[in-house]
Design a protein around this motif. Structure first.
Motif, short mmCIF file in Angstrom:
data_model
loop_
_atom_site.label_atom_id
_atom_site.label_comp_id
_atom_site.label_asym_id
_atom_site.label_seq_id
_atom_site.Cartn_x
_atom_site.Cartn_y
_atom_site.Cartn_z
N ALA A 1 0.32 -1.20 -0.07
CA ALA A 1 0.18 0.35 -0.09
C ALA A 1 0.58 1.19 -0.11
O ALA A 1 0.42 2.12 -0.64
N ILE A 2 2.01 1.18 0.28
CA ILE A 2 3.11 2.16 0.88
C ILE A 2 3.41 2.76 -0.35
O ILE A 2 3.41 3.75 -0.98
N ARG A 3 3.62 1.34 -1.26
CA ARG A 3 4.56 1.68 -2.61
C ARG A 3 3.30 1.96 -3.46
O ARG A 3 3.81 3.31 -4.42
N ARG A 4 2.15 2.26 -3.20
CA ARG A 4 0.87 2.59 -4.72
C ARG A 4 1.26 3.63 -4.17
O ARG A 4 0.45 4.06 -4.48
N LEU A 5 0.61 4.15 -2.97
CA LEU A 5 1.20 5.23 -2.52
C LEU A 5 1.70 6.37 -2.61
O LEU A 5 1.43 7.41 -3.54
N MET A 6 3.32 5.70 -2.87
CA MET A 6 4.35 7.06 -2.60
C MET A 6 4.92 7.03 -4.45
O MET A 6 5.26 7.68 -4.86
N THR A 7 3.90 5.96 -5.31
CA THR A 7 4.26 5.56 -6.66
C THR A 7 3.51 6.45 -7.34
O THR A 7 3.13 6.93 -8.18
N ALA A 8 1.89 6.77 -6.61
CA ALA A 8 1.00 7.04 -7.62
C ALA A 8 1.74 8.04 -8.50
O ALA A 8 1.89 9.55 -8.09
N GLU A 9 1.18 8.29 -9.66
CA GLU A 9 1.16 10.08 -9.99
C GLU A 9 -0.30 10.97 -10.36
O GLU A 9 -2.03 9.50 -10.08
#
Length: 499
Positions: free
Chosen positions: A446-454
């Motif tokens: 979830a953190i990866r999705r959050l921080m890489t979301a464009e």
């Protein structure tokens, strides 16, 4: 100029108290025909509430310039230790409501004195009514005694308001036993939600045995006894819910006034220089901030899972980590660790040096305002949601108690404005059952999705939707905006209904 006075009665919870005080300040700023008195209940054993009330009751640093500064009048109600016949006990499940209700005599006396004073000087002020917290609606009886209007300031959102009103109707009007929804896979059609709501995100206290659900939902049944409800939201954020609540038109009672977001005035703390300097060194939107509210804390096993997730994600982070209070029938607020090494995995601090920081209590608004912060792992309290939206920082959901699971569901499923860590995670403050553990792998993803979301074109992604809503939140408060108009309507209604 004749003044119309409002008496605000907030509940003793810090988040409710802060939002209420800021609402009072906003009203005073908007219309000089108003004066406001705030009655403060000092929550026993809650130093955060005591510290805040001491702060707001003190004269402002620039109080010498009184011509341009208007502030509410604060009256501290006697605490339980000052009452000769206490009505609350530490073992009572409904302690907080018993504590609130124990102030009835003092509130009645204050209202009587205000009215008597105004009768002696009838050309100076009129009493416009009581503005009650959602948990203080029982005091509508006092308003009736004095033949004055009662209003509500609902510190959560429109979806929550519709949800609680619906559950109160199921329980009291339709006679449903709400315990049937405990651990149920049922989904319900709920007014104010455009999608079915799973029972697993219902507040735990409302679906378990005991008196709490009756007492809690009775407060929401009493909303019908008030003249109007200010809701801390804005139309564009919860358009489906607001339209549903206002479907009765201008003649409906109580009237609904979506006047938010009320948050931006209480940025009353700054980040420590050490933390601020560290944030200044980080790239823009590169830091994920983890913070879980005034009551947010985790057992050691969950802390270790979060730490592992942060380390494996490789994300820069600032983590507000606090020590759980004692478990029992009354929730105890978190305290500070003497050393974070008590709970963090061995070597974690060294391995993440330069990438992350672990701190104690954090000034949430000040941190979220920093340009280095690009994501927020949050407990999904409504104040935190409004802050994140208004500052354009997307959330990963980690709800813990109260209506936070419902808020998380709304963000992820209803609005598409957050990444999901969990929606239905719950903390057992009593310690009656083993704590639920969210695995490091789930948090990491979830953190990866959050921080890489464009910020996808047209606002299609989470980050894009939050940025779009940030602009709309600001527009709502400007002259001509939806919340500006709603607040103007509330003020005119108050003045026209004053005694």
């Amino acid at each position: 100029m004749e003044k119309t006075e409002l008496v605000f009665i907030p509940s003793p919870g810090l988040s409710h108290l802060i939002a209420t005080v800021e609402m009072a300040k906003l009203l005073l700023d908007r219309d000089h025909r108003l004066s406001i008195t705030v009655l403060i209940m000092k929550s026993p054993n809650n130093t955060a509430v005591a510290n805040y009330t001491d702060k707001i009751s003190s004269p402002p640093p620039d109080s010498s310039n009184t011509t341009s500064f208007r502030r509410p009048r604060f009256i501290n109600l006697p605490g339980e230790e000052e009452t000769t016949t206490p009505t609350t006990t530490s073992s009572s499940e409904t302690f907080i409501f018993d504590f609130i209700d124990s102030h009835s005599t003092h509130i009645r006396k204050i209202i009587s004195d205000i009215i008597a004073g105004q009768r002696q000087q009838p050309s100076t002020s009129r009493l416009g009514g009581l503005v009650l917290d959602m948990f203080c609606t029982k005091f509508a009886d006092i308003a009736d005694e004095f033949n004055i209007p009662a209003y509500v300031f609902f510190t959560s959102g429109a979806c929550s308001l519709g949800f609680f009103r619906h559950l109160a109707s199921l329980k009291f009007d339709q006679g449903q036993d709400l315990t049937q929804y405990k651990d149920s896979d049922t989904e319900l059609s709920v007014p104010c939600f455009s999608v079915p709501v799973p029972a697993k995100v219902f507040p735990a206290t409302l679906v378990k045995e005991g008196p709490m659900a009756d007492v809690f939902l009775d407060r929401f049944r009493r909303l019908k006894d008030t003249k109007g409800i200010m809701v801390n939201t804005f139309h564009d954020l919860e358009s489906y819910a607001v339209d549903s609540l206002q479907s009765g038109g201008k003649s409906q009672t109580p009237r609904i006034y979506p006047i938010g977001p009320v948050w931006n005035l209480y940025k009353y703390n700054s980040v420590d220089d050490d933390v601020s300097n560290w944030l200044d060194e980080q790239p823009e939107k590169s830091v994920v901030f983890l913070c879980f509210g005034t009551m947010g804390s985790f057992d050691e096993s969950q802390v270790r899972e979060i730490a592992t997730a942060l380390e494996k994600s490789g994300a820069r982070f600032l983590w507000s980590l606090r020590k759980p209070g004692a478990k029992g029938s009354k929730r105890q607020p978190p305290t500070e660790y003497e050393s974070f090494e008590e709970v963090l995995p061995e070597g974690f601090t060294e391995r993440t040096k330069g990438i992350g920081r672990v701190i104690g209590w954090a000034p949430q608004v000040a941190v979220l305002s920093h340009p280095a912060v690009g994501g927020f792992v949050s407990h999904c309290g409504w104040n935190s949601i409004l802050e994140s939206v208004s500052l354009g920082v997307p959330i990963a959901t980690f709800p813990m108690y109260a209506e936070q699971q419902l808020n998380a569901f709304q963000l992820v499923k209803e609005l598409g404005m957050a990444e999901e860590i969990r929606i239905n995670y719950k903390i057992d403050f009593k310690g009656d059952s083993p704590p639920e553990i969210v695995a490091a792998a789930d948090i990491e993803v979830a953190i990866r999705r959050l921080m890489t979301a464009e910020e996808e074109g047209g606002g299609g992604g989470v980050r894009g939707k939050v940025k779009e809503m940030q602009s709309k939140s600001r527009a709502a408060l400007l002259e001509g905006g939806s919340s500006y108009k709603a607040l103007s309507l509330f003020i005119e209604d108050v003045i026209s209904n004053a005694i």
